[in-house]
Design an enzyme around this catalytic site. Structure first.
Site, PDB file in Angstrom:
ATOM      1  N   SER A  80       0.866  -1.184   0.000  1.00 14.87           N
ATOM      2  CA  SER A  80       0.000   0.000   0.000  1.00 14.87           C
ATOM      3  C   SER A  80       0.900   1.231   0.000  1.00 14.87           C
ATOM      4  O   SER A  80       2.092   1.124   0.334  1.00 14.87           O
ATOM      5  CB  SER A  80      -0.854  -0.006   1.276  1.00 14.87           C
ATOM      6  OG  SER A  80      -1.494   1.229   1.483  1.00 14.87           O
ATOM      7  N   TYR A  96      -2.179  -1.277  10.358  1.00 15.13           N
ATOM      8  CA  TYR A  96      -2.125  -1.359   8.893  1.00 15.13           C
ATOM      9  C   TYR A  96      -0.787  -0.830   8.378  1.00 15.13           C
ATOM     10  O   TYR A  96      -0.127  -1.464   7.546  1.00 15.13           O
ATOM     11  CB  TYR A  96      -3.295  -0.567   8.309  1.00 15.13           C
ATOM     12  CG  TYR A  96      -3.525  -0.761   6.831  1.00 15.13           C
ATOM     13  CD1 TYR A  96      -4.253  -1.862   6.357  1.00 15.13           C
ATOM     14  CD2 TYR A  96      -3.057   0.163   5.900  1.00 15.13           C
ATOM     15  CE1 TYR A  96      -4.488  -2.036   4.998  1.00 15.13           C
ATOM     16  CE2 TYR A  96      -3.291  -0.007   4.540  1.00 15.13           C
ATOM     17  CZ  TYR A  96      -4.010  -1.106   4.097  1.00 15.13           C
ATOM     18  OH  TYR A  96      -4.237  -1.270   2.744  1.00 15.13           O
TER      19      TYR A  96
HETATM   20  P1  NAD Z   1     -11.449  -6.144   0.052  1.00 12.41           P
HETATM   21  O1  NAD Z   1     -12.017  -6.078   1.409  1.00 12.41           O
HETATM   22  O2  NAD Z   1     -12.313  -5.831  -1.112  1.00 12.41           O
HETATM   23  O3  NAD Z   1     -10.795  -7.582  -0.209  1.00 12.41           O
HETATM   24  C1  NAD Z   1     -10.011  -8.229   0.764  1.00 12.41           C
HETATM   25  C2  NAD Z   1      -9.887  -9.696   0.427  1.00 12.41           C
HETATM   26  O4  NAD Z   1      -9.156 -10.351   1.486  1.00 12.41           O
HETATM   27  C3  NAD Z   1     -11.239 -10.408   0.330  1.00 12.41           C
HETATM   28  O5  NAD Z   1     -11.215 -11.392  -0.684  1.00 12.41           O
HETATM   29  C4  NAD Z   1     -11.371 -11.071   1.697  1.00 12.41           C
HETATM   30  O6  NAD Z   1     -12.219 -12.193   1.705  1.00 12.41           O
HETATM   31  C5  NAD Z   1      -9.927 -11.461   1.947  1.00 12.41           C
HETATM   32  N1  NAD Z   1      -9.698 -11.724   3.362  1.00 12.41           N
HETATM   33  C6  NAD Z   1      -9.778 -10.851   4.400  1.00 12.41           C
HETATM   34  N2  NAD Z   1      -9.555 -11.493   5.560  1.00 12.41           N
HETATM   35  C7  NAD Z   1      -9.326 -12.792   5.252  1.00 12.41           C
HETATM   36  C8  NAD Z   1      -9.062 -13.962   6.017  1.00 12.41           C
HETATM   37  N3  NAD Z   1      -8.973 -13.928   7.364  1.00 12.41           N
HETATM   38  N4  NAD Z   1      -8.883 -15.127   5.364  1.00 12.41           N
HETATM   39  C9  NAD Z   1      -8.989 -15.194   4.011  1.00 12.41           C
HETATM   40  N5  NAD Z   1      -9.239 -14.123   3.241  1.00 12.41           N
HETATM   41  C10 NAD Z   1      -9.417 -12.943   3.858  1.00 12.41           C
HETATM   42  O7  NAD Z   1     -10.184  -5.175   0.106  1.00 12.41           O
HETATM   43  P2  NAD Z   1      -9.223  -4.589  -1.053  1.00 12.41           P
HETATM   44  O8  NAD Z   1      -9.302  -3.121  -0.948  1.00 12.41           O
HETATM   45  O9  NAD Z   1      -9.474  -5.253  -2.349  1.00 12.41           O
HETATM   46  O10 NAD Z   1      -7.812  -5.010  -0.452  1.00 12.41           O
HETATM   47  C11 NAD Z   1      -6.959  -5.953  -1.084  1.00 12.41           C
HETATM   48  C12 NAD Z   1      -5.524  -5.652  -0.689  1.00 12.41           C
HETATM   49  O11 NAD Z   1      -5.157  -4.380  -1.221  1.00 12.41           O
HETATM   50  C13 NAD Z   1      -5.322  -5.569   0.825  1.00 12.41           C
HETATM   51  O12 NAD Z   1      -4.079  -6.144   1.171  1.00 12.41           O
HETATM   52  C14 NAD Z   1      -5.297  -4.064   1.067  1.00 12.41           C
HETATM   53  O13 NAD Z   1      -4.581  -3.739   2.220  1.00 12.41           O
HETATM   54  C15 NAD Z   1      -4.613  -3.584  -0.190  1.00 12.41           C
HETATM   55  N6  NAD Z   1      -4.814  -2.176  -0.511  1.00 12.41           N
HETATM   56  C16 NAD Z   1      -6.061  -1.674  -0.691  1.00 12.41           C
HETATM   57  C17 NAD Z   1      -6.206  -0.336  -1.015  1.00 12.41           C
HETATM   58  C18 NAD Z   1      -7.555   0.293  -1.250  1.00 12.41           C
HETATM   59  O14 NAD Z   1      -7.627   1.526  -1.361  1.00 12.41           O
HETATM   60  N7  NAD Z   1      -8.622  -0.474  -1.382  1.00 12.41           N
HETATM   61  C19 NAD Z   1      -5.078   0.486  -1.125  1.00 12.41           C
HETATM   62  C20 NAD Z   1      -3.820  -0.069  -0.908  1.00 12.41           C
HETATM   63  C21 NAD Z   1      -3.700  -1.415  -0.616  1.00 12.41           C
END
Ligand code: NAD
Length: 259
Positions: free
Chosen positions: A141, A154
């Site tokens: 991130s 985080y």
């Molecule tokens: P999201 O909530 O849409 O997806 C998260 C995924 O992780 C889902 O498939 C969920 O089922 C899975 N997950 C969560 N806990 C779990 C567990 N205990 N066991 C198995 N699976 C689990 O979120 P996102 O925004 O798509 O995030 C995906 C990645 O991108 C994360 O690592 C997040 O930190 C990172 N990220 C997101 C953003 C943003 O702005 N959305 C920015 C930077 C980084």
């Protein structure tokens, strides 16, 4: 283009699902995990097959449980084939000042966002070394590079992911394996929509007004990054053209970290 065997964690939603769709459309084999009910998993798998994935397999594991994560990778290699490309994407968020941060949320967040990556990487590395090829892509991130208040777990986990990425890149530097972190800014997914919702509850502004304010605070191009853009960056990092790109933390953040 070579067809690869890809494992993506947390691909039932948001960024992981977007990456899976881009890679499926290029005909790769896709194995994925994530929390979802049975109907959603069927729908996701059908969508990936329709897009052109060579094969699609779902694996159930709670990413907080290291033994379950390692067993999942073993099962995936047995069922799908040896993993060429590992994309560590599963993640969760919790926003609170340190003195009010629940211990259980801290533990879960570090387990899912950082420790699970240790387990998946440790599980695939021998096979990648033996085959002389591997691509490990960790979704960190902007918070792997800079901090924001009230996101101590985080930010700690995501900085940890960048450190893990650099360390394993060094350990594998002569093995045909590259290890990189992608550092997205705001992407409009359920993880971020929950934060927008919480902010709009406090401010009494509408959800869309709050989304607009959120994007303008930190992301200079004022545009949400899309999961598909992150999927395309994964395609590049998987390619032969990126064979010397390793140990990198690559921002895709509309100039957030240019500040
Ligand atoms: P999201 O909530 O849409 O997806 C998260 C995924 O992780 C889902 O498939 C969920 O089922 C899975 N997950 C969560 N806990 C779990 C567990 N205990 N066991 C198995 N699976 C689990 O979120 P996102 O925004 O798509 O995030 C995906 C990645 O991108 C994360 O690592 C997040 O930190 C990172 N990220 C997101 C953003 C943003 O702005 N959305 C920015 C930077 C980084």
């Amino acid at each position: 283009m070579v067809t690869r065997y890809v494992f993506i964690t947390g691909a039932t939603s948001g960024i992981g699902y977007g990456i899976a769709q881009i890679l499926a459309s290029k005909g790769h084999h896709i194995a994925y995990n994530g929390l979802a009910d049975f109907e959603d998993i069927i729908a996701i798998s059908d969508k990936l097959k329709d897009l052109g994935a060579a094969s699609v397999h779902y694996f159930d594991a709670d990413m907080r449980n290291g033994d379950a994560v390692r067993e999942m990778i073993t099962a995936a290699e047995f069922t799908m084939g040896p993993i060429d490309v590992l994309i560590n994407n599963a993640g969760i968020q919790h926003v609170a000042p340190i003195e009010k941060f629940p211990i259980s949320r801290w533990d879960d967040l570090i387990a899912v966002n950082l420790t699970a990556n240790f387990h998946t990487i440790a599980s695939v590395i021998d096979g990648m070394r033996a085959r002389g090829f591997g691509r490990i892509i960790n979704i960190s991130s902007v918070h792997g590079l800079v901090a924001s208040a009230n996101k101590s777990a985080y930010v700690s986990a995501k900085h940890g992911v960048v450190g893990l990425t650099k360390t394993i890149a060094l350990e594998c530097a002569t093995d045909g394996i590259t290890v990189n972190a992608i550092c997205p800014g705001w992407v409009r997914t359920p993880l971020v929509e929950a934060q927008i919702h919480d902010r709009s509850e406090v401010s009494s502004r509408s959800f869309e007004e709050e989304a607009s304010i959120l994007i303008q605070e930190r992301q200079p191009n004022r545009t949400f990054v899309t999961p598909e853009q992150i999927g395309s960056l994964c395609l590049y990092l998987m390619s032969e053209a990126a064979a010397s790109v390793t140990g990198m933390a690559v921002p895709i953040d509309g100039a957030w970290t240019a500040h």
